[in-house]
Design a protein around this motif. Sequence first.
Motif, PDB file in Angstrom:
ATOM      1  N   SER A 127       0.242  -5.825  -2.865  1.00 18.12           N
ATOM      2  CA  SER A 127      -0.881  -5.690  -1.954  1.00 18.12           C
ATOM      3  C   SER A 127      -0.772  -6.754  -0.869  1.00 18.12           C
ATOM      4  O   SER A 127       0.099  -7.605  -0.884  1.00 18.12           O
ATOM      5  CB  SER A 127      -2.198  -5.867  -2.722  1.00 18.12           C
ATOM      6  OG  SER A 127      -2.300  -7.178  -3.216  1.00 18.12           O
ATOM      7  N   THR A 170      -1.828   4.456   5.557  1.00 16.56           N
ATOM      8  CA  THR A 170      -1.791   4.220   4.119  1.00 16.56           C
ATOM      9  C   THR A 170      -2.292   5.459   3.388  1.00 16.56           C
ATOM     10  O   THR A 170      -3.364   5.971   3.716  1.00 16.56           O
ATOM     11  CB  THR A 170      -2.675   3.021   3.742  1.00 16.56           C
ATOM     12  OG1 THR A 170      -2.194   1.861   4.424  1.00 16.56           O
ATOM     13  CG2 THR A 170      -2.638   2.780   2.236  1.00 16.56           C
ATOM     14  N   GLY A 193      -5.271  -0.532  -4.588  1.00 12.25           N
ATOM     15  CA  GLY A 193      -5.655   0.844  -4.300  1.00 12.25           C
ATOM     16  C   GLY A 193      -6.986   1.231  -4.915  1.00 12.25           C
ATOM     17  O   GLY A 193      -7.830   1.840  -4.269  1.00 12.25           O
ATOM     18  N   SER A 210      -0.456  -3.593  -6.901  1.00 14.07           N
ATOM     19  CA  SER A 210      -0.671  -2.516  -5.938  1.00 14.07           C
ATOM     20  C   SER A 210      -1.755  -1.548  -6.412  1.00 14.07           C
ATOM     21  O   SER A 210      -2.589  -1.087  -5.623  1.00 14.07           O
ATOM     22  CB  SER A 210       0.640  -1.751  -5.709  1.00 14.07           C
ATOM     23  OG  SER A 210       0.462  -0.683  -4.808  1.00 14.07           O
ATOM     24  N   GLY A 242       0.772  -1.234   0.000  1.00 12.11           N
ATOM     25  CA  GLY A 242       0.000   0.000   0.000  1.00 12.11           C
ATOM     26  C   GLY A 242       0.800   1.278   0.000  1.00 12.11           C
ATOM     27  O   GLY A 242       0.249   2.354   0.193  1.00 12.11           O
ATOM     28  N   LEU A 243       2.109   1.238  -0.182  1.00  7.31           N
ATOM     29  CA  LEU A 243       2.894   2.467  -0.152  1.00  7.31           C
ATOM     30  C   LEU A 243       2.559   3.337  -1.348  1.00  7.31           C
ATOM     31  O   LEU A 243       2.224   2.855  -2.412  1.00  7.31           O
ATOM     32  CB  LEU A 243       4.390   2.147  -0.159  1.00  7.31           C
ATOM     33  CG  LEU A 243       5.350   3.337   0.015  1.00  7.31           C
ATOM     34  CD1 LEU A 243       5.151   3.975   1.375  1.00  7.31           C
ATOM     35  CD2 LEU A 243       6.788   2.869  -0.119  1.00  7.31           C
ATOM     36  N   THR A 244       2.655   4.659  -1.147  1.00  7.87           N
ATOM     37  CA  THR A 244       2.363   5.600  -2.217  1.00  7.87           C
ATOM     38  C   THR A 244       3.228   5.365  -3.434  1.00  7.87           C
ATOM     39  O   THR A 244       4.334   4.835  -3.340  1.00  7.87           O
ATOM     40  CB  THR A 244       2.603   7.044  -1.718  1.00  7.87           C
ATOM     41  OG1 THR A 244       2.401   7.937  -2.797  1.00  7.87           O
ATOM     42  CG2 THR A 244       4.000   7.239  -1.188  1.00  7.87           C
ATOM     43  N   GLU A 278      -8.530  -2.421  -1.656  1.00  6.64           N
ATOM     44  CA  GLU A 278      -7.991  -3.675  -1.137  1.00  6.64           C
ATOM     45  C   GLU A 278      -9.078  -4.716  -0.907  1.00  6.64           C
ATOM     46  O   GLU A 278      -9.012  -5.550  -0.007  1.00  6.64           O
ATOM     47  CB  GLU A 278      -7.181  -3.428   0.140  1.00  6.64           C
ATOM     48  CG  GLU A 278      -5.999  -2.504  -0.096  1.00  6.64           C
ATOM     49  CD  GLU A 278      -5.045  -2.404   1.080  1.00  6.64           C
ATOM     50  OE1 GLU A 278      -5.233  -3.162   2.044  1.00  6.64           O
ATOM     51  OE2 GLU A 278      -4.141  -1.582   1.016  1.00  6.64           O
TER      52      GLU A 278
END
Length: 265
Positions: free
Chosen positions: A44, A92, A259, A255, A12-14, A263
Motif C-alpha cells: 500500500s 486503481t 483495499g 495490500s 493498489g494493483l489488482t 487505504e
Amino acid sequence: DVSPAAIFVIPGLTRNPRRYLLKRGFRLGGRNDNSSHLAFSLLSSYPDPSMSTIVTTGIREQAAHIVAGAAHVRIDGACLHDLAVRLASAPTPSWDSDLHFSDDTERTAAYFLVLDAANFCFWPSEFFVTYKEKTYGRKDGYCALAVAFKRAFEEGMPLWDAKMLGGLNEEDLRQILRGEGEVPLFDERLANLRNLGQTLIERYGGSVINLLEKCGYEAPRIAEELAGNFSAFRDVRTWQGQTFTPNKRAQIFVSDLAGAFGEKG
C-alpha cells in the motif's frame, strides 16, 4: 509459485495482474511461457516513501541477481518503461467486496491475515466453493478460498480468536473449506493457520491490532514483522544455491488491508 524473473512494487494493483494487463492491451506469453512469469509484490502507499526501502531494497537486489542469471527469461527494458508509464495513469481497480469479508472491525484484519496465510498453490487439483448461489474457483482457486473463509466468518466460526485458530483441527478446517474437490496442500494450510494463532498469542497478546500498532500501521514494517515472526509468511526460495526472500504473502496482506479499508487507517 515460480522464482520471480522480476518483482514490481505497485501500490493498489489488482490481485490478478495478468488479467489487469491483458485488459489494457498488453501482450503477454502463455501461462506456460516463462517470459510471462512475473511476480507482483503488492504494497500500500507509504506515509514516508523512504520506508519502502525496508522491504523492497532486498527484494530488488535478489530479483536483479535472478534476472542476471536467468536462462529462459528476458526483460525488454523499453517495454518495461512503457508499462510503468501506462500503469502510473491507470485507475486503481475497485475492491471486490463480494469476494471478501468486511465489517470495518478488527475481524476484517483477522480475516485477511487468515486468508493470506493460506493463500498459496491451487494446482493441480480442482477446488470449488458455492456461496450465495454462485460457484467460485473455476478460473482461480484463490476465489474459492476467499469466499470459504468469508462464509466461515459470517457463520460465526471464530477464526478471529487466536486461541481457537492456534488449536484448529482438521475437521474444523474441512468444514470451513467444504465444497467440490479439495484444496491442495491441506495439511500445510492447517499448519500455517495454527502457527498464526500460536504466534499471535505468544507475541501480540492474541490481537491482530496489537501487531499493527507495534508497526505503527506502516506498510513496510507490517510486512517485515509478518515475514520475521510467522512461518506462514516466511516466503523463502532457493535458486542456484542461493536463498531468496520475496515475502510475497506478507506484502499481499498489507495490500489487502489497504483495499478493504479504502487505504484509510
